[in-house]
Design an enzyme around this catalytic site. Sequence first.
Site, mmCIF file in Angstrom:
data_model
loop_
_atom_site.group_PDB
_atom_site.id
_atom_site.type_symbol
_atom_site.label_atom_id
_atom_site.label_comp_id
_atom_site.label_asym_id
_atom_site.label_seq_id
_atom_site.Cartn_x
_atom_site.Cartn_y
_atom_site.Cartn_z
ATOM 1 N N GLU A 33 11.477 -20.618 17.384
ATOM 2 C CA GLU A 33 10.770 -20.901 18.260
ATOM 3 C C GLU A 33 9.765 -21.858 17.730
ATOM 4 O O GLU A 33 8.481 -21.888 18.168
ATOM 5 C CB GLU A 33 9.957 -19.635 18.969
ATOM 6 C CG GLU A 33 10.970 -18.881 19.561
ATOM 7 C CD GLU A 33 11.304 -19.059 21.189
ATOM 8 O OE1 GLU A 33 10.388 -20.024 21.380
ATOM 9 O OE2 GLU A 33 11.970 -18.406 21.386
ATOM 10 N N MET A 38 0.695 -1.192 -0.136
ATOM 11 C CA MET A 38 -0.175 0.019 0.106
ATOM 12 C C MET A 38 0.834 1.469 0.148
ATOM 13 O O MET A 38 0.219 2.409 -0.258
ATOM 14 C CB MET A 38 -1.032 -0.089 1.217
ATOM 15 C CG MET A 38 -1.989 -0.981 0.975
ATOM 16 S SD MET A 38 -3.170 -0.983 2.655
ATOM 17 C CE MET A 38 -4.040 0.746 2.538
HETATM 18 P P1 FAD Z 1 15.542 -27.319 9.909
HETATM 19 O O1 FAD Z 1 15.118 -27.324 11.188
HETATM 20 O O2 FAD Z 1 16.714 -27.607 9.232
HETATM 21 O O3 FAD Z 1 14.205 -26.900 9.083
HETATM 22 C C1 FAD Z 1 14.386 -26.341 7.456
HETATM 23 C C2 FAD Z 1 13.060 -26.597 6.959
HETATM 24 O O4 FAD Z 1 12.468 -28.006 7.148
HETATM 25 C C3 FAD Z 1 12.077 -25.678 7.631
HETATM 26 O O5 FAD Z 1 11.137 -25.136 6.674
HETATM 27 C C4 FAD Z 1 11.253 -26.566 8.563
HETATM 28 O O6 FAD Z 1 9.945 -26.344 8.968
HETATM 29 C C5 FAD Z 1 11.180 -27.689 7.839
HETATM 30 N N1 FAD Z 1 11.109 -29.138 8.342
HETATM 31 C C6 FAD Z 1 11.748 -29.437 9.631
HETATM 32 N N2 FAD Z 1 11.495 -30.691 9.939
HETATM 33 C C7 FAD Z 1 10.178 -30.944 9.455
HETATM 34 C C8 FAD Z 1 9.322 -31.967 9.472
HETATM 35 N N3 FAD Z 1 9.340 -32.944 10.406
HETATM 36 N N4 FAD Z 1 8.323 -32.092 8.664
HETATM 37 C C9 FAD Z 1 8.026 -31.077 7.754
HETATM 38 N N5 FAD Z 1 9.073 -30.054 7.436
HETATM 39 C C10 FAD Z 1 10.100 -29.720 8.325
HETATM 40 N N6 FAD Z 1 17.701 -20.941 18.858
HETATM 41 C C11 FAD Z 1 18.092 -21.133 20.130
HETATM 42 O O7 FAD Z 1 18.330 -22.011 20.604
HETATM 43 N N7 FAD Z 1 18.232 -20.055 20.674
HETATM 44 C C12 FAD Z 1 17.848 -18.706 20.109
HETATM 45 O O8 FAD Z 1 18.267 -17.651 20.979
HETATM 46 C C13 FAD Z 1 17.713 -18.618 18.739
HETATM 47 N N8 FAD Z 1 17.567 -17.216 18.166
HETATM 48 C C14 FAD Z 1 17.288 -17.449 16.783
HETATM 49 C C15 FAD Z 1 17.360 -16.091 16.057
HETATM 50 C C16 FAD Z 1 17.547 -15.995 14.915
HETATM 51 C C17 FAD Z 1 17.425 -14.635 13.982
HETATM 52 C C18 FAD Z 1 17.107 -17.345 14.104
HETATM 53 C C19 FAD Z 1 17.148 -17.254 12.631
HETATM 54 C C20 FAD Z 1 17.116 -18.542 14.527
HETATM 55 C C21 FAD Z 1 17.323 -18.452 16.080
HETATM 56 N N9 FAD Z 1 17.273 -19.752 16.710
HETATM 57 C C22 FAD Z 1 17.648 -19.734 18.044
HETATM 58 C C23 FAD Z 1 17.189 -20.893 15.949
HETATM 59 C C24 FAD Z 1 15.788 -21.504 15.443
HETATM 60 O O9 FAD Z 1 14.789 -21.681 16.790
HETATM 61 C C25 FAD Z 1 15.748 -22.570 14.247
HETATM 62 O O10 FAD Z 1 16.199 -21.792 13.350
HETATM 63 C C26 FAD Z 1 14.600 -23.358 14.256
HETATM 64 O O11 FAD Z 1 14.192 -24.049 15.017
HETATM 65 C C27 FAD Z 1 14.783 -23.940 12.632
HETATM 66 O O12 FAD Z 1 15.696 -24.799 12.699
HETATM 67 P P2 FAD Z 1 16.611 -24.694 11.529
HETATM 68 O O13 FAD Z 1 16.993 -23.342 11.240
HETATM 69 O O14 FAD Z 1 17.797 -25.840 11.887
HETATM 70 O O15 FAD Z 1 15.907 -25.303 10.248
#
Ligand code: FAD
Length: 387
Positions: free
Chosen positions: A366, A340
Amino acid sequence: MLDYLGLESDLDEEERLIQETARDFVEDNVAPDIGQHWIDGTFPTDLIPKMGELGFYAPNLEGYGSPNVSETAYGLLMQELEACDSGLRSMASVQGALVMYPIHAYGSEAQKEEWLPALGQGEAVGCFGLTEPEHGSNPTAMETQAEKDGDEYVLNGSKTWITNSPIADVAVVWARDTSADDTPVRGFLVETDRDGVTTNKIDEKLSLRASITGEIGLQNVRVPETNVLPEVEGMKGPLSCLTQARYGIAWGAIGAARDCFETAREYATDREQFGTPIGQFQLQQDKLAEMATQISLAQLLAHRLAELKERGDMRPQHVSMSKRNNVRMARNQSRIAREMLGGNGITADYSPMRHMANLETVYTYEGTHDIHTLILGEDLTGLQAYQ
Ligand code: FAD
């Protein structure tokens, strides 16, 4: 501010006061510079003690300096902080729900006395180390280990994507305790100045730029046995913290969406094309009507969640539904608001595109949107899809 269904008329005096305090704080101290912080990839760390002074860290806890405010008040606080920027709310969420909460719920008396007042006042900063390079959505598979050696533990492993790790004084690190046969996950309070701890910053994020994110490297890090959180074992420890933080996110995301809506509404009444404010065109009114409706529905969900939490009936699945819905809503609506604003919408002079980029993180951390879908799917069918 959008309160179409008059939910604010039900707030009590304390809830109103907290909402106003947070709004004033944001307006006076953060809003003027947040766009620049976002561009620079910095967080206004000088405000951390000020946020503590105002009671922004876990005010819903009881004792050790925390005033035990209502869950609605806590939610409203998260909403006001995220109306400014998801990075600001993340600071308060991590410090309160992910660091103070586990110490409060599972810590020894000595740990509570040492850390809770200091964290509550923002004199110390904490971080929460659960995610690992190879284990995000499935933290149960974590590889970080803690090996008992006399009256100490030796920690080895690495955590990544940890909000605030580069500026933290203490990290709540979740690791497998190899001294027990079933290697249970346990929580360890790791002071970041201990030998073997590294906290490299993650640069070049295109989302949540006004928030400091880093890794936690643990190489033969020795902590005394007294640094273990004594009252919890297993994944219940980290997952119960995530429930608290996700509760705050379900509220916070509404703030980001509301700010996008208010920005778009104001723009639509000011900006003229074809000789009239764009807000007079039906296409733009449709966007505002939809945005207001979606935000109001999310507000209803958040208020109901607060009631359930207050009376002890909130289940983690309720939180999953609320986090999932409200963050998706905010992510979608921020995009409409951006649209917008036309060309101006892609600049840092206006908030929607900043919120939109931030919400990619909020959608992911989260528990990703997908994972919350599977949690709900399991609750609704009794069949677990993510094993
Ligand atoms: P992955 O688990 O590898 O997932 C990749 C994709 O696969 C996603 O789209 C997911 O939805 C999908 N996927 C995974 N498993 C399945 C399934 N069984 N079925 C279908 N789809 C699936 N973590 C902390 O511990 N402490 C923090 O303070 C914290 N801060 C953060 C701050 C930022 C800026 C970011 C980006 C992340 C932070 N995180 C933190 C981590 C965050 O919690 C993780 O990035 C998140 O849990 C996803 O994990 P991953 O990035 O390894 O993705």
